[in-house]
Every structure is written in C-alpha cells, then in structure tokens.
Design a protein around this motif. Sequence first.
Motif, PDB file in Angstrom:
ATOM      1  N   TRP A   1      60.119 -75.484  80.560  1.00 52.90           N
ATOM      2  CA  TRP A   1      60.332 -76.544  81.602  1.00 52.90           C
ATOM      3  C   TRP A   1      61.777 -76.315  81.730  1.00 52.90           C
ATOM      4  N   TYR A   2      62.638 -75.927  81.588  1.00 52.58           N
ATOM      5  CA  TYR A   2      63.896 -75.757  81.366  1.00 52.58           C
ATOM      6  C   TYR A   2      64.531 -74.539  82.110  1.00 52.58           C
ATOM      7  N   ALA A   3      63.223 -73.534  81.646  1.00 52.39           N
ATOM      8  CA  ALA A   3      63.840 -72.257  82.659  1.00 52.39           C
ATOM      9  C   ALA A   3      63.249 -72.687  83.842  1.00 52.39           C
ATOM     10  N   TYR A   4      62.350 -73.019  83.717  1.00 54.94           N
ATOM     11  CA  TYR A   4      61.497 -72.862  85.690  1.00 54.94           C
ATOM     12  C   TYR A   4      62.789 -74.211  86.104  1.00 54.94           C
ATOM     13  N   LEU A   5      63.383 -75.751  85.659  1.00 51.15           N
ATOM     14  CA  LEU A   5      64.195 -76.457  86.566  1.00 51.15           C
ATOM     15  C   LEU A   5      65.598 -75.229  86.941  1.00 51.15           C
ATOM     16  N   GLY A   6      66.175 -74.710  85.549  1.00 55.08           N
ATOM     17  CA  GLY A   6      67.412 -73.703  85.920  1.00 55.08           C
ATOM     18  C   GLY A   6      67.254 -72.819  86.760  1.00 55.08           C
ATOM     19  N   THR A   7      66.098 -71.851  87.787  1.00 56.47           N
ATOM     20  CA  THR A   7      65.416 -71.456  88.255  1.00 56.47           C
ATOM     21  C   THR A   7      66.112 -71.820  89.504  1.00 56.47           C
ATOM     22  N   PHE A   8      65.949 -72.519  89.870  1.00 58.65           N
ATOM     23  CA  PHE A   8      65.871 -73.157  91.495  1.00 58.65           C
ATOM     24  C   PHE A   8      66.756 -74.837  91.352  1.00 58.65           C
ATOM     25  N   SER A   9      67.943 -74.742  90.560  1.00 63.02           N
ATOM     26  CA  SER A   9      68.860 -75.528  90.355  1.00 63.02           C
ATOM     27  C   SER A   9      68.460 -77.141  90.273  1.00 63.02           C
ATOM     28  N   GLU A  10      67.544 -77.047  89.609  1.00 64.44           N
ATOM     29  CA  GLU A  10      66.936 -79.091  89.550  1.00 64.44           C
ATOM     30  C   GLU A  10      67.164 -79.415  88.321  1.00 64.44           C
ATOM     31  N   TYR A  11      68.041 -78.856  87.377  1.00 64.06           N
ATOM     32  CA  TYR A  11      68.154 -79.857  86.316  1.00 64.06           C
ATOM     33  C   TYR A  11      68.905 -80.527  86.616  1.00 64.06           C
ATOM     34  N   SER A  12      69.585 -81.757  85.014  1.00 64.01           N
ATOM     35  CA  SER A  12      69.996 -82.890  85.611  1.00 64.01           C
ATOM     36  C   SER A  12      70.061 -83.197  83.765  1.00 64.01           C
ATOM     37  N   SER A  13      71.323 -83.912  83.885  1.00 64.77           N
ATOM     38  CA  SER A  13      71.149 -84.376  82.264  1.00 64.77           C
ATOM     39  C   SER A  13      70.026 -85.475  82.044  1.00 64.77           C
ATOM     40  N   THR A  14      69.911 -85.941  82.956  1.00 62.58           N
ATOM     41  CA  THR A  14      68.541 -87.335  83.350  1.00 62.58           C
ATOM     42  C   THR A  14      67.799 -87.082  82.938  1.00 62.58           C
ATOM     43  N   HIS A  15      67.308 -85.682  83.775  1.00 60.19           N
ATOM     44  CA  HIS A  15      65.484 -84.979  83.934  1.00 60.19           C
ATOM     45  C   HIS A  15      64.819 -85.116  82.883  1.00 60.19           C
ATOM     46  N   LEU A  16      63.550 -85.900  83.037  1.00 57.83           N
ATOM     47  CA  LEU A  16      62.810 -85.724  81.710  1.00 57.83           C
ATOM     48  C   LEU A  16      62.648 -84.847  80.866  1.00 57.83           C
ATOM     49  N   VAL A  17      62.781 -83.801  80.729  1.00 59.90           N
ATOM     50  CA  VAL A  17      62.779 -81.996  80.105  1.00 59.90           C
ATOM     51  C   VAL A  17      63.801 -82.718  78.629  1.00 59.90           C
ATOM     52  N   ASN A  18      64.656 -83.827  78.779  1.00 54.88           N
ATOM     53  CA  ASN A  18      65.370 -83.752  77.957  1.00 54.88           C
ATOM     54  C   ASN A  18      64.821 -84.625  76.709  1.00 54.88           C
ATOM     55  N   LEU A  19      63.486 -85.843  77.404  1.00 54.99           N
ATOM     56  CA  LEU A  19      63.344 -86.849  76.198  1.00 54.99           C
ATOM     57  C   LEU A  19      62.175 -85.339  75.497  1.00 54.99           C
ATOM     58  N   LEU A  20      61.721 -84.222  76.050  1.00 54.64           N
ATOM     59  CA  LEU A  20      61.211 -83.114  74.936  1.00 54.64           C
ATOM     60  C   LEU A  20      61.710 -82.892  73.272  1.00 54.64           C
ATOM     61  N   TRP A  21      63.494 -82.240  74.284  1.00 54.69           N
ATOM     62  CA  TRP A  21      63.584 -82.053  73.036  1.00 54.69           C
ATOM     63  C   TRP A  21      64.293 -82.989  72.446  1.00 54.69           C
ATOM     64  N   TYR A  22      64.697 -84.816  72.573  1.00 56.97           N
ATOM     65  CA  TYR A  22      64.727 -85.685  71.696  1.00 56.97           C
ATOM     66  C   TYR A  22      63.641 -86.037  70.245  1.00 56.97           C
ATOM     67  N   ALA A  23      62.888 -86.024  71.076  1.00 54.82           N
ATOM     68  CA  ALA A  23      61.629 -86.199  70.858  1.00 54.82           C
ATOM     69  C   ALA A  23      61.835 -84.752  69.099  1.00 54.82           C
ATOM     70  N   GLY A  24      62.192 -84.109  69.725  1.00 53.51           N
ATOM     71  CA  GLY A  24      61.440 -82.196  69.020  1.00 53.51           C
ATOM     72  C   GLY A  24      62.622 -81.871  67.921  1.00 53.51           C
ATOM     73  N   TYR A  25      64.079 -82.682  67.933  1.00 49.72           N
ATOM     74  CA  TYR A  25      65.148 -82.506  67.145  1.00 49.72           C
ATOM     75  C   TYR A  25      64.642 -83.676  66.215  1.00 49.72           C
ATOM     76  N   MET A  26      64.442 -84.785  66.615  1.00 45.27           N
ATOM     77  CA  MET A  26      63.785 -85.200  65.492  1.00 45.27           C
ATOM     78  C   MET A  26      63.103 -85.419  64.541  1.00 45.27           C
ATOM     79  N   VAL A  27      61.277 -84.875  65.353  1.00 47.06           N
ATOM     80  CA  VAL A  27      60.904 -84.393  64.467  1.00 47.06           C
ATOM     81  C   VAL A  27      60.886 -83.040  63.533  1.00 47.06           C
ATOM     82  N   ILE A  28      61.748 -82.175  63.977  1.00 50.05           N
ATOM     83  CA  ILE A  28      62.274 -80.857  62.962  1.00 50.05           C
ATOM     84  C   ILE A  28      63.239 -82.404  61.746  1.00 50.05           C
ATOM     85  N   ALA A  29      63.929 -82.909  62.089  1.00 49.77           N
ATOM     86  CA  ALA A  29      65.045 -83.191  61.303  1.00 49.77           C
ATOM     87  C   ALA A  29      63.407 -83.616  59.937  1.00 49.77           C
TER      88      ALA A  29
END
Length: 272
Positions: A234-262
């Motif tokens: 998702w970040y790859a698409y957002l970065g291509t069109f300069s739509e990523y921000s620190s408050t974007h919903l994509v961050n939710l996937l990373w937060y959950a992903g890191y906790m699940v990996i832990a």
Amino acid sequence: MPLKSVIYQMFGKKEKEPEKVPLKLVNPIDYKLLFVIFGLAVAFQIFVTLAQGGMEADLTIAAVSFGFPLSGSIAAFVVARRYKSSKVFGRAYFALGLGMAMNFLGEVSYYILETMDLVTYPSISDVFYLAFYPLAFYHLAKNIQFFKPKVKIGIKILIVTIPVSLIGTYSVLSYGLIGEMNSDYFYGLSYVVGSSVLLSGAIFGAMIFRQGVLGTAWLVLVIGMALLTLGDSWYAYLGTFSEYSSTHLVNLLWYAGYMVIAYALYKHQDTI
C-alpha cells in the motif's frame, strides 16, 4: 525375557513403564491476545486521526513507530541469545532481530528528515526499510532449510504464484496510472518485490510446520508478515502519488504487524 525384567520379578518389584511422550505438542494461539493487538492498533489509529497533527500527537506517533520495531528486534535478539549455540536458530533469529533493527532505524531517520522538512521519499530511510527484506528472508530460509522438507509441485507453484501475482498487479495498476516505468515505478516495485517474496516464504514455512510443534508459531508469524506486506505494498502506491502521511490508515497495518510478529517470536521461544 530381558535380564532387567527377570531381576525385577525375582525381587518382587514392578518394572517402571516408560513415560508416554505425546506425538504432537500443542501450543495453541491465544486468539484473545490477537484481538487485543488489533484493538490496540485500531484505538491508536483513531487517536491519531482525531488528534489531527500537533506536537503531542507527532511525538506519540514517533514513540509508537520507534517502539514497535525496536521491541520486536530486542525479542528476536533475546531468542537468538538463548539459542546462540545453534547454527540454525541462533543465526536465524539474529538475522531477524537485525532486520527489525533496520526498520527501527528507518523509522528514526524518516522522523528526523520529516522534522527537518527534508525529502522523505525516496531517502536514506528506504535503505534501512529495504534491508529488512533480505534479513527476514534469511531467517525464513535458514529455518526451512534445516528441516529439508520434501516440497510437492503444487506447493512450489503456489509459492511462485504469490509474488508473481502481487508484482504483476502492482505493475499493471502503477503503469496504468503513471503511464511509464519511471523511477517512481521502480521505487515502489522494490517494496512490492521484497514484501511479496517475504510473504511467500512465510506461507511456505507455515505449510511445512503446520503439523508440527512450530505450526502455530509460524501461523502467527505469517499473519504478522502478511500485515507488513499489505502495508508495504500500500505504501508503494501511496509513495508513488505522494499521498502518504504519518496519520494514514496504512500505519495501522504496520502497528498490528509488528505486535503480531513480537507475539510470534514469543511463541517460537515458548515452543523450541
């Protein structure tokens, strides 16, 4: 009759029966904990959205973004230290810990660049982020290679199909929107390739160990890897069109992903 049994009978003693060893160790997934993890990720994303920027919100986001990959890195290093005498598990978990540390450095460098109003896409942060993929893949490959599984042709096809499908989908959609294969396309492609190959390897590992003692631990790891993969794609698409921000919903996937990996690392340590 064995000599040992004769002696037991002569002295009127009963021969001790060997302890029964279970054919399959059970280490179930704590689904309540997974529910709590996803709940925390959603709650934090809601907080970030409602905060709508500001110094306090930015610092909170930074602390969480730093903390998740750092905690995962520390957990992996702890497991690696526990099995430092093993050429397989020790090295594999050390590589995973190093990979998570690269994500931590990526988050830190990204935050510094953003704070200084410098270019964040592409930047030195991506060097750290992309370094995670080969290190994490080494972790998967080292574990899988140790057990030397016999792979059926159907599984081989599936493992190859996953990255090919994800890369093909990205290429078609990205080219259709951009109209050319420029630097932005290849930049996003690097994330899609890394994350899709990593996901394929994790799924392969889960298939191999699904009937063994590592089955549940690998399943949890696959869930975490899948979340990170979706986030990176998702970040790859957002970065291509300069739509990523620190408050974007994509961050939710990373937060959950890191906790699940832990949690997966805990399951591995509790199982091995």
